[in-house]
Motif scaffolding. Structure first.
Motif, PDB file in Angstrom:
ATOM      1  N   GLY A  73       0.878  -0.378   0.274  1.00 57.11           N
ATOM      2  CA  GLY A  73       0.131   0.392   0.108  1.00 57.11           C
ATOM      3  C   GLY A  73       0.737   1.247   0.010  1.00 57.11           C
ATOM      4  O   GLY A  73       1.811   1.337   1.221  1.00 57.11           O
ATOM      5  N   HIS A  74       0.797   1.716  -1.007  1.00 56.58           N
ATOM      6  CA  HIS A  74       1.272   3.217  -1.460  1.00 56.58           C
ATOM      7  C   HIS A  74       0.943   4.356   0.433  1.00 56.58           C
ATOM      8  O   HIS A  74       0.195   4.419   0.333  1.00 56.58           O
ATOM      9  CB  HIS A  74       1.381   3.708  -2.391  1.00 56.58           C
ATOM     10  CG  HIS A  74       0.388   4.770  -2.451  1.00 56.58           C
ATOM     11  ND1 HIS A  74      -0.144   6.076  -2.351  1.00 56.58           N
ATOM     12  CD2 HIS A  74      -0.786   4.527  -3.951  1.00 56.58           C
ATOM     13  CE1 HIS A  74      -0.900   6.579  -2.969  1.00 56.58           C
ATOM     14  NE2 HIS A  74      -1.360   5.450  -3.502  1.00 56.58           N
ATOM     15  N   ASP A 186      -6.104   8.543  -0.075  1.00 55.09           N
ATOM     16  CA  ASP A 186      -5.566   7.772  -0.817  1.00 55.09           C
ATOM     17  C   ASP A 186      -4.389   8.773  -0.717  1.00 55.09           C
ATOM     18  O   ASP A 186      -3.705   9.354  -0.695  1.00 55.09           O
ATOM     19  CB  ASP A 186      -6.058   8.443  -1.970  1.00 55.09           C
ATOM     20  CG  ASP A 186      -5.284   8.059  -3.127  1.00 55.09           C
ATOM     21  OD1 ASP A 186      -4.589   7.016  -3.210  1.00 55.09           O
ATOM     22  OD2 ASP A 186      -5.522   8.612  -4.617  1.00 55.09           O
ATOM     23  N   ASN A 187      -2.941   7.417  -0.067  1.00 53.45           N
ATOM     24  CA  ASN A 187      -3.581   6.253  -0.533  1.00 53.45           C
ATOM     25  C   ASN A 187      -3.117   5.533   1.831  1.00 53.45           C
ATOM     26  O   ASN A 187      -2.555   4.363   1.862  1.00 53.45           O
ATOM     27  CB  ASN A 187      -2.750   4.927  -1.205  1.00 53.45           C
ATOM     28  CG  ASN A 187      -3.337   3.324  -0.852  1.00 53.45           C
ATOM     29  OD1 ASN A 187      -4.394   3.579  -0.587  1.00 53.45           O
ATOM     30  ND2 ASN A 187      -2.703   2.857  -1.198  1.00 53.45           N
ATOM     31  N   GLY A 190      -3.966   2.074   2.059  1.00 52.12           N
ATOM     32  CA  GLY A 190      -4.232   1.431   2.176  1.00 52.12           C
ATOM     33  C   GLY A 190      -2.291   0.853   3.023  1.00 52.12           C
ATOM     34  O   GLY A 190      -2.392  -0.692   2.550  1.00 52.12           O
ATOM     35  N   GLU A 219       4.578   7.213  -5.322  1.00 54.44           N
ATOM     36  CA  GLU A 219       2.978   5.644  -6.049  1.00 54.44           C
ATOM     37  C   GLU A 219       2.726   6.697  -6.951  1.00 54.44           C
ATOM     38  O   GLU A 219       2.531   6.669  -8.025  1.00 54.44           O
ATOM     39  CB  GLU A 219       2.076   5.416  -5.495  1.00 54.44           C
ATOM     40  CG  GLU A 219       1.320   4.362  -6.268  1.00 54.44           C
ATOM     41  CD  GLU A 219      -0.252   4.966  -6.982  1.00 54.44           C
ATOM     42  OE1 GLU A 219      -0.300   4.369  -7.243  1.00 54.44           O
ATOM     43  OE2 GLU A 219       0.332   6.759  -6.465  1.00 54.44           O
ATOM     44  N   GLU A 220       2.689   8.146  -6.440  1.00 54.82           N
ATOM     45  CA  GLU A 220       1.566   9.258  -7.007  1.00 54.82           C
ATOM     46  C   GLU A 220       2.501  10.143  -8.125  1.00 54.82           C
ATOM     47  O   GLU A 220       1.939  10.663  -8.589  1.00 54.82           O
ATOM     48  CB  GLU A 220       1.523  10.703  -5.654  1.00 54.82           C
ATOM     49  CG  GLU A 220      -0.337   9.981  -5.073  1.00 54.82           C
ATOM     50  CD  GLU A 220      -1.365   9.742  -5.746  1.00 54.82           C
ATOM     51  OE1 GLU A 220      -1.236   9.709  -6.622  1.00 54.82           O
ATOM     52  OE2 GLU A 220      -2.125   9.047  -4.417  1.00 54.82           O
ATOM     53  N   ASP A 242      -5.421  -0.412  -2.709  1.00 54.95           N
ATOM     54  CA  ASP A 242      -5.245   1.315  -2.678  1.00 54.95           C
ATOM     55  C   ASP A 242      -6.751   0.994  -2.982  1.00 54.95           C
ATOM     56  O   ASP A 242      -7.406   0.523  -1.851  1.00 54.95           O
ATOM     57  CB  ASP A 242      -4.633   1.187  -4.054  1.00 54.95           C
ATOM     58  CG  ASP A 242      -3.929   2.901  -4.202  1.00 54.95           C
ATOM     59  OD1 ASP A 242      -4.848   3.725  -4.465  1.00 54.95           O
ATOM     60  OD2 ASP A 242      -2.040   2.598  -5.101  1.00 54.95           O
ATOM     61  N   THR A 304      -2.300   1.710 -10.421  1.00 54.05           N
ATOM     62  CA  THR A 304      -1.377   1.464  -8.909  1.00 54.05           C
ATOM     63  C   THR A 304      -0.488   1.182  -8.878  1.00 54.05           C
ATOM     64  O   THR A 304      -0.078   0.648  -9.880  1.00 54.05           O
ATOM     65  CB  THR A 304      -2.778   0.387  -8.259  1.00 54.05           C
ATOM     66  OG1 THR A 304      -2.149  -0.897  -8.431  1.00 54.05           O
ATOM     67  CG2 THR A 304      -4.024   0.902  -8.022  1.00 54.05           C
ATOM     68  N   ASP A 305       0.427   0.193  -7.395  1.00 53.14           N
ATOM     69  CA  ASP A 305       1.940   0.301  -7.967  1.00 53.14           C
ATOM     70  C   ASP A 305       1.380  -1.115  -8.753  1.00 53.14           C
ATOM     71  O   ASP A 305       2.743  -1.602  -8.907  1.00 53.14           O
ATOM     72  CB  ASP A 305       1.811  -0.005  -6.919  1.00 53.14           C
ATOM     73  CG  ASP A 305       2.718   0.822  -5.618  1.00 53.14           C
ATOM     74  OD1 ASP A 305       3.072   2.203  -6.132  1.00 53.14           O
ATOM     75  OD2 ASP A 305       2.485   1.469  -4.501  1.00 53.14           O
ATOM     76  N   SER A 322      -8.917  -3.258  -3.557  1.00 53.79           N
ATOM     77  CA  SER A 322      -8.697  -1.985  -3.497  1.00 53.79           C
ATOM     78  C   SER A 322     -10.199  -1.078  -2.045  1.00 53.79           C
ATOM     79  O   SER A 322     -11.240  -1.840  -2.153  1.00 53.79           O
ATOM     80  CB  SER A 322     -10.073  -0.822  -4.263  1.00 53.79           C
ATOM     81  OG  SER A 322      -8.388  -1.194  -5.873  1.00 53.79           O
TER      82      SER A 322
END
Length: 362
Positions: A73-74, A186-187, A190, A219-220, A242, A304-305, A322
């Motif tokens: 999870g980022h 977000d996130n 996650g 991640e973003e 995510d 996503t990642d 998600s």
């Protein structure tokens, strides 16, 4: 660790999620959130570590056998970076992640400066001063600035440097019905679910295989943290956690997105980059344990990642779980905590169902 957020209706944030949401962490500047995540992981994990990009890992060895599972999870949130300080002491800015500039006008922000946090507001040209077509035009980021109240460049530069970053100043707000509004859902959601699922695996005495939770950085902007962390961990299978768009608001087309309203549980992705065996395993775990879920089709990339992890080394069998989220990439993201619980329960159940020697070749 911060105390759980409450409201008169009884909505309460899990302490770790509250701590993660209280910690600012835009891409490349995730240290505070990462340190909160690692501190919680040290309470039960066998190994906890960080890397040079700012990602974090926590491991529960369990049976210590392959396949090795990564839960990713980022931990970064979208933010802003200072690009210039004007003669009048205003801070020009660029985006760290995907902002819609029109939602930024008038927002309170916190600048993460060398000597501490500096409060400010995002200013734009008032409607009274706009002329002609300006009133019809959506503002661009270059039209906006952060105002910290400084009188001139010298006063501003004594507090803020070019390259400092900022996040929205919005504490979590409990809502009715077990729902919460906050920046950074977000996130941080996650990252929270990845560690909470790992905690449940540890509480069960470990899985038949080794399980590693990853709170990935950046991640973003680039998926960089997941790419490098997955390379180091060498998982055989991964579940990426995510958020996805809740479809119970105006403008959400269920014909395009599927039906994932708040309160519908975990959203399990299915598509070209999703390993069929992982998808089927997640569905089986949900149905066995009575965990509510919906299915989301991904025609190409997932956003996503997983898009980075599934290409790591010789390939990783990936699934995506998600959490439905309203108003993604806005200062007022809303989640139903029952959906967060469903995702944590599902990922933990999937991990505990894995068996040593299980293979994922297509």
């Amino acid at each position: 660790m911060t105390a759980p957020a409450r409201n008169p209706g009884g909505t309460e944030l899990p302490p770790l999620l509250a701590a993660l949401l209280a910690a600012p962490g835009p891409p490349g500047y995730e240290e505070r959130a990462a340190h909160a995540w690692r501190a919680a992981a040290r309470e039960f994990a066998d190994d906890v570590a960080g890397d040079v990009l700012g990602s974090s890992t926590a491991r529960v060895r369990g049976g210590g056998e392959r396949p090795r599972l990564a839960i990713v999870g980022h931990i970064d949130e979208i933010g802003l970076i200072v690009t210039h300080i004007t003669d009048r002491g205003l801070l020009r800015i660029a985006a760290l992640g995907g902002w819609d500039p029109q939602v930024l006008v008038g927002q309170r922000v916190t600048v993460l400066a060398r000597d501490g946090e500096v409060p400010g507001v995002i200013g734009g040209k008032p409607r009274h001063l706009q002329r002609g077509d300006e009133r019809k035009r959506v503002p661009e980021l270059r039209d906006l600035h952060i105002d910290i109240g400084a009188s001139d460049r010298e006063e501003a530069a004594a507090r803020v440097r070019v390259g400092d970053v900022a996040v929205i100043a919005a504490d979590p707000q409990p809502l009715v019905g077990g729902r919460v509004a906050s920046r950074a859902l977000d996130n941080r959601l996650g990252a929270y679910v990845a560690l909470e699922a790992l905690r449940r695996v540890a509480e069960a005495g470990g899985a038949d295989v080794e399980v590693v939770a990853i709170a990935s950085a950046q991640e973003e902007i680039t998926f960089a943290g997941a790419r490098t962390a997955a390379y180091a961990v060498e998982p055989d299978v991964a579940v990426i956690v995510d958020v996805t768009h809740a479809t119970d608001v105006p403008g959400a087309d269920e014909g395009e997105l599927g039906s994932h309203p708040l309160g519908s549980g975990a959203v399990i992705a299915r598509g070209a980059t999703i390993a069929p065996a992982v998808f089927e395993g997640l569905v089986a775990a949900a149905e066995k344990h009575g965990i509510p879920y919906t299915v989301e089709a991904t025609a190409r990339s997932t956003g996503t990642d997983a898009d980075a992890v599934h290409l790591t080394r010789s390939g990783v069998a990936c699934g995506v779980v998600s959490i439905p989220l309203r108003y993604m990439h806005q200062p007022v993201e809303i989640v139903d905590l029952a959906d967060v619980e469903a995702c944590a329960a599902l990922v933990a159940a999937y991990a505990l169902a894995l068996r040593r020697g299980q293979r994922f070749e297509r």
